[in-house]
Design a protein around this motif. Structure first.
Motif, short mmCIF file in Angstrom:
data_model
loop_
_atom_site.label_atom_id
_atom_site.label_comp_id
_atom_site.label_asym_id
_atom_site.label_seq_id
_atom_site.Cartn_x
_atom_site.Cartn_y
_atom_site.Cartn_z
N ASP A 72 38.59 14.24 60.77
CA ASP A 72 37.83 13.03 60.49
C ASP A 72 37.03 12.67 61.74
N ARG A 73 36.54 11.45 61.80
CA ARG A 73 35.69 11.04 62.93
C ARG A 73 36.44 11.13 64.25
N ALA A 74 37.66 10.62 64.31
CA ALA A 74 38.42 10.60 65.57
C ALA A 74 38.75 12.02 66.02
N HIS A 75 39.25 12.85 65.10
CA HIS A 75 39.59 14.23 65.46
C HIS A 75 38.35 15.02 65.85
N GLY A 112 22.38 21.42 52.94
CA GLY A 112 23.42 20.74 52.17
C GLY A 112 24.79 20.86 52.81
N LEU A 113 25.10 22.06 53.31
CA LEU A 113 26.39 22.27 53.97
C LEU A 113 26.49 21.46 55.26
N ARG A 114 25.39 21.41 56.01
CA ARG A 114 25.38 20.62 57.25
C ARG A 114 25.60 19.14 56.94
N GLU A 115 24.97 18.64 55.90
CA GLU A 115 25.14 17.24 55.51
C GLU A 115 26.56 16.96 55.04
N ALA A 116 27.14 17.90 54.29
CA ALA A 116 28.53 17.75 53.84
C ALA A 116 29.47 17.71 55.03
N LEU A 117 29.24 18.61 55.99
CA LEU A 117 30.06 18.65 57.20
C LEU A 117 29.93 17.35 57.98
N ALA A 118 28.71 16.87 58.14
CA ALA A 118 28.48 15.62 58.88
C ALA A 118 29.18 14.45 58.19
N ALA A 119 29.12 14.40 56.88
CA ALA A 119 29.77 13.32 56.14
C ALA A 119 31.28 13.38 56.30
N GLN A 120 31.84 14.59 56.21
CA GLN A 120 33.29 14.74 56.33
C GLN A 120 33.76 14.40 57.74
N MET A 121 32.99 14.80 58.74
CA MET A 121 33.39 14.55 60.12
C MET A 121 33.10 13.10 60.55
N ARG A 123 34.09 10.55 58.46
CA ARG A 123 35.07 9.73 57.74
C ARG A 123 36.04 9.07 58.70
N ASP A 124 36.48 7.87 58.34
CA ASP A 124 37.50 7.15 59.11
C ASP A 124 38.81 7.27 58.35
N ASN A 125 39.69 8.15 58.82
CA ASN A 125 40.97 8.38 58.15
C ASN A 125 42.14 7.75 58.89
N ARG A 126 41.85 6.80 59.77
CA ARG A 126 42.97 6.21 60.51
C ARG A 126 43.87 5.45 59.55
N PRO A 127 45.15 5.43 59.82
CA PRO A 127 46.07 4.68 58.96
C PRO A 127 45.69 3.20 58.97
N LYS A 128 45.77 2.59 57.83
CA LYS A 128 45.41 1.18 57.73
C LYS A 128 46.66 0.33 57.55
N LEU A 129 46.60 -0.87 58.09
CA LEU A 129 47.67 -1.83 57.90
C LEU A 129 47.52 -2.47 56.53
N ALA A 130 48.61 -2.95 55.97
CA ALA A 130 48.57 -3.59 54.65
C ALA A 130 47.60 -4.76 54.65
N ILE A 131 47.54 -5.49 55.75
CA ILE A 131 46.68 -6.68 55.82
C ILE A 131 45.20 -6.32 55.69
N GLU A 132 44.84 -5.06 56.03
CA GLU A 132 43.45 -4.64 55.92
C GLU A 132 42.99 -4.45 54.47
N TYR A 133 43.95 -4.37 53.54
CA TYR A 133 43.62 -4.21 52.13
C TYR A 133 43.54 -5.54 51.40
N LEU A 134 43.93 -6.62 52.05
CA LEU A 134 43.98 -7.93 51.41
C LEU A 134 42.66 -8.68 51.60
N THR A 135 42.33 -9.51 50.62
CA THR A 135 41.16 -10.38 50.75
C THR A 135 41.56 -11.59 51.58
N ASN A 136 40.58 -12.34 52.03
CA ASN A 136 40.86 -13.55 52.81
C ASN A 136 41.67 -14.55 52.00
N ASP A 137 41.40 -14.66 50.68
CA ASP A 137 42.17 -15.57 49.83
C ASP A 137 43.63 -15.14 49.75
N GLN A 138 43.87 -13.83 49.64
CA GLN A 138 45.24 -13.33 49.59
C GLN A 138 45.96 -13.59 50.91
#
Length: 155
Positions: A72-75, A112-121, A123-138
């Motif tokens: 992903d982006r970090a790696h 096309g392959l270069r664009e696919a590679l750029a898009a894949q590299m 990506r942000d695949n870092r683990p997310k905290l549960a709070i990052e999935y909640l809306t402000n109301d939640q």
């Protein structure tokens, strides 16, 4: 890590090894000092490294990165920033061909392959905290519930 510069079989059957370490120092040891109870030595060839194990290294020259779906982006940043000269990225075209963005389907395959590679590299695949999935109301509702629990605990 280092380069084996000399190996010598001793009269007792043990093996003596001299190594020029990448740090510039030299070391030597008997292989029996680095074996398990089955006689297998704790040495491995270092032709390649994982992204994780290469963190903090600087390579005098080029690096060669083999893209996998886990980069992903970090790696990608870590893998492609170890060099002083160039980073060469190798990828499996079959793996990427399924990921070519729709607006590049009719472009030459290399683009096309270069664009696919750029898009894949990118990506942000870092683990997310549960709070990052909640809306402000939640989040507000959870905070209110916690405040009530806190008030009940001290009543």
């Amino acid at each position: 890590m280092g380069t084996v510069t000399k190996i010598q079989l001793m009269e007792d059957g043990d093996i003596w090894i001299r190594v020029a370490l990448d740090s510039g120092r030299h070391t030597q040891f008997m292989i029996s000092d680095y074996c398990n109870e089955d006689g297998h030595a704790y040495l491995t060839q270092a032709y390649a490294q994982t992204v994780y194990s290469s963190q903090g290294l600087t390579i005098d020259g080029d690096v060669f990165v083999f893209y996998t779906q886990y980069l992903d982006r970090a790696h990608s940043y870590v893998a492609c920033s170890r060099h002083k000269v160039k980073a060469h990225i190798f990828a499996n075209a079959e793996e990427l061909s399924e990921l070519i963005p729709s607006d590049f389907e009719h472009a030459p395959i290399e683009i096309g392959l270069r664009e696919a590679l750029a898009a894949q590299m990118s990506r942000d695949n870092r683990p997310k905290l549960a709070i990052e999935y909640l809306t402000n109301d939640q989040i507000s509702l959870l905070n209110l519930e916690k405040q009530k629990e806190y008030e009940l605990a001290f009543c």
